[in-house]
Design a protein around this motif. Structure first.
Motif, mmCIF file in Angstrom:
data_model
loop_
_atom_site.group_PDB
_atom_site.id
_atom_site.type_symbol
_atom_site.label_atom_id
_atom_site.label_comp_id
_atom_site.label_asym_id
_atom_site.label_seq_id
_atom_site.Cartn_x
_atom_site.Cartn_y
_atom_site.Cartn_z
ATOM 1 N N LEU A 115 60.183 53.712 -46.218
ATOM 2 C CA LEU A 115 59.727 52.462 -45.589
ATOM 3 C C LEU A 115 58.500 51.836 -46.245
ATOM 4 O O LEU A 115 58.277 50.639 -46.129
ATOM 5 N N MET A 116 57.675 52.668 -46.909
ATOM 6 C CA MET A 116 56.395 52.140 -47.402
ATOM 7 C C MET A 116 56.490 51.695 -48.848
ATOM 8 O O MET A 116 57.031 52.399 -49.694
ATOM 9 N N LYS A 117 55.898 50.518 -49.102
ATOM 10 C CA LYS A 117 55.820 50.006 -50.483
ATOM 11 C C LYS A 117 54.454 50.381 -51.017
ATOM 12 O O LYS A 117 53.458 49.858 -50.529
ATOM 13 N N PHE A 140 50.281 46.448 -42.114
ATOM 14 C CA PHE A 140 51.586 45.794 -41.970
ATOM 15 C C PHE A 140 52.199 45.500 -43.340
ATOM 16 O O PHE A 140 53.414 45.600 -43.523
ATOM 17 N N GLY A 141 51.324 45.164 -44.314
ATOM 18 C CA GLY A 141 51.811 44.892 -45.666
ATOM 19 C C GLY A 141 52.518 46.103 -46.274
ATOM 20 O O GLY A 141 53.477 45.962 -47.021
ATOM 21 N N LEU A 142 52.057 47.301 -45.917
ATOM 22 C CA LEU A 142 52.638 48.523 -46.486
ATOM 23 C C LEU A 142 54.118 48.686 -46.121
ATOM 24 O O LEU A 142 54.865 49.353 -46.833
ATOM 25 N N VAL A 143 54.512 48.104 -44.979
ATOM 26 C CA VAL A 143 55.925 48.226 -44.578
ATOM 27 C C VAL A 143 56.622 46.859 -44.584
ATOM 28 O O VAL A 143 57.674 46.686 -43.957
ATOM 29 N N GLY A 144 55.996 45.881 -45.273
ATOM 30 C CA GLY A 144 56.645 44.576 -45.465
ATOM 31 C C GLY A 144 56.751 43.746 -44.202
ATOM 32 O O GLY A 144 57.694 42.947 -44.076
#
Ligand code: NAP
Ligand code: G4F
Length: 333
Positions: free
Chosen positions: A330-332, A263-267
């Motif tokens: 979308l991914m950080k 979930f962190g990868l897409v904020g």
């Protein structure tokens, strides 16, 4: 050209192993079972685009049907057999325990005995599992750690493990157990926890879902990448003698940590979507798995290539693409 036979070729591992063996120039034969619904989506892309696709052949058969196994082995005479077919879902094994014992446990003896009866000269790989350690008696788990299965699935795999050892010792077969810890990928079945998380996350991002129903998120697993793990299977059958090997990353992470990273990868924050549902809890749980794969590293020269974070990232990426979304946007990372 070496000939290999794979049971469970339509599954996650079967599809990666088929690709690996085709890459190596093998003549690959896979067994599939008849189904009224489509069960070849992992192998159809191989038929569509692998450069050696003409060397892949599928045959109907079933692990419940010893005569089909006998016939296939007698006619094909493969030099290597990778036995990956199983009812592989732990939670489901509590609902269908007898069937799980039949397919996951007795399926192994049906193949081993077909090897013996047909008299073919072959090497055998048994897909054993870290679920056999269950309520763990040692941390980390290695080849000498005693088993304590916690599910009908785990108990069936213990039978498969020991009957493989027995046929090796009784008949001098080149037969090996790969005791593989959890391994995942974008091809993982959607009801296993990692893929369920990444698939649901992608659906949330696509606006198609706003809920993630889960069971015990405190469970800890040693998660690796399936593509790395099929190489260990192949290496076991290239060794001079059959033996038993743990295949693992030597790291453990909780389901919670998987949720955090994905979930962190897409904020996003998974707490905003999580619904705990008792139906996903198991009557007996395996709380902690962590493997020690130093024997495989030393004797086979195998080691995992993909980190936990890389695994989560590649699964999120592929599931976003499946929903028609752009992971790079979308991914950080
Ligand atoms: P999977 O995706 O569930 O694949 C299981 C395969 O077995 C599928 O091809 C399935 O066919 C086939 N199968 C099921 N019942 C059958 C039957 N009655 N006759 C013939 N084939 C049947 O499993 P996986 O993740 O690739 O795992 C491969 C093997 O490794 C399994 O034995 C599993 O128990 C074991 N294992 C897996 C892990 C892991 O973390 N993935 C770890 C340790 C051990 P359908 O496509 O028709 O269902
Ligand atoms: O992804 P899982 O279903 O995998 P599990 O039970 O560890 O079994 C897998 O790995 C074994 C190797 O150790 C294989 F032999 C076996 O064939 C299979 O591939 O569950 C992992 C953990 C469990 O503790 C489960 O209770 O996740 C927990 N979990 C929490 N919520 C959930 C869920 N599991 C599933 N499937 N679905 C949930 O909603």
């Amino acid at each position: 050209m070496k000939k290999a036979f794979i049971t469970g070729i339509s599954g996650q591992d079967g599809s990666y192993l088929a690709e690996l063996l085709l890459d190596k120039g093998y003549d690959v034969h896979g067994m599939i079972r008849r189904s009224s619904s489509f069960n070849r989506e992992r192998i159809d892309p191989i038929f569509a685009s692998h450069p050696n696709k003409k060397n892949l052949t599928l045959h109907y058969g079933d692990l419940a049907d010893g005569s089909s196994l006998n016939r296939l082995l007698r006619t094909l005479k493969p030099e290597e057999i990778y036995h990956l077919g199983a009812q592989s879902h732990v939670r489901v094994s509590f609902d269908i325990p007898e069937y799980t014992g039949d397919i996951t446990g007795l399926g192994t003896i049906r193949i081993l005995d077909a090897i013996l009866e047909t008299g073919i000269n072959t090497r055998f790989y048994q897909a054993s599992s870290s679920e056999m350690y269950g309520k763990v008696l040692e941390v980390p788990q290695k080849e000498t750690t005693p088993f304590y299965p916690r599910s009908p699935y785990g108990a069936a795999k213990v039978y498969g493990y020991w009957i493989t050892v027995n046929y090796r010792e009784a008949y001098g077969m080149h037969a090996s157990n790969g005791i593989l810890f959890n391994h995942e990928s974008p091809r993982r079945g959607e009801s296993f926890v990692t893929r369920k998380i990444t698939r649901t996350l992608a659906r949330i991002m696509a606006g198609k879902s706003n809920e993630l129903s889960m069971g015990n998120i405190d469970a800890k697993r040693d998660w690796g990448y399936a593509k790395d793990y099929v190489e260990a299977m192949w290496l076991m059958l290239q060794a001079p003698e059959g033996d038993d090997y743990v295949v693992a990353t030597n790291e453990t992470h909780s389901v919670r940590e998987f949720l955090d990273i994905a979930f962190g990868l897409v904020g996003r924050d998974w707490n905003d979507y999580l619904k705990v549902d008792p139906k996903y809890f198991r009557p007996t749980e395996v709380d902690l798995l962590i493997g020690d794969s130093s024997k495989a590293q030393k004797k086979l020269g195998w080691k995992p290539k993909t980190s936990f974070k890389e695994l989560v990232t590649l699964m999120v990426r592929e599931d976003l693409k499946l929903e028609g979304l752009d992971p790079d946007r979308l991914m950080k990372l």
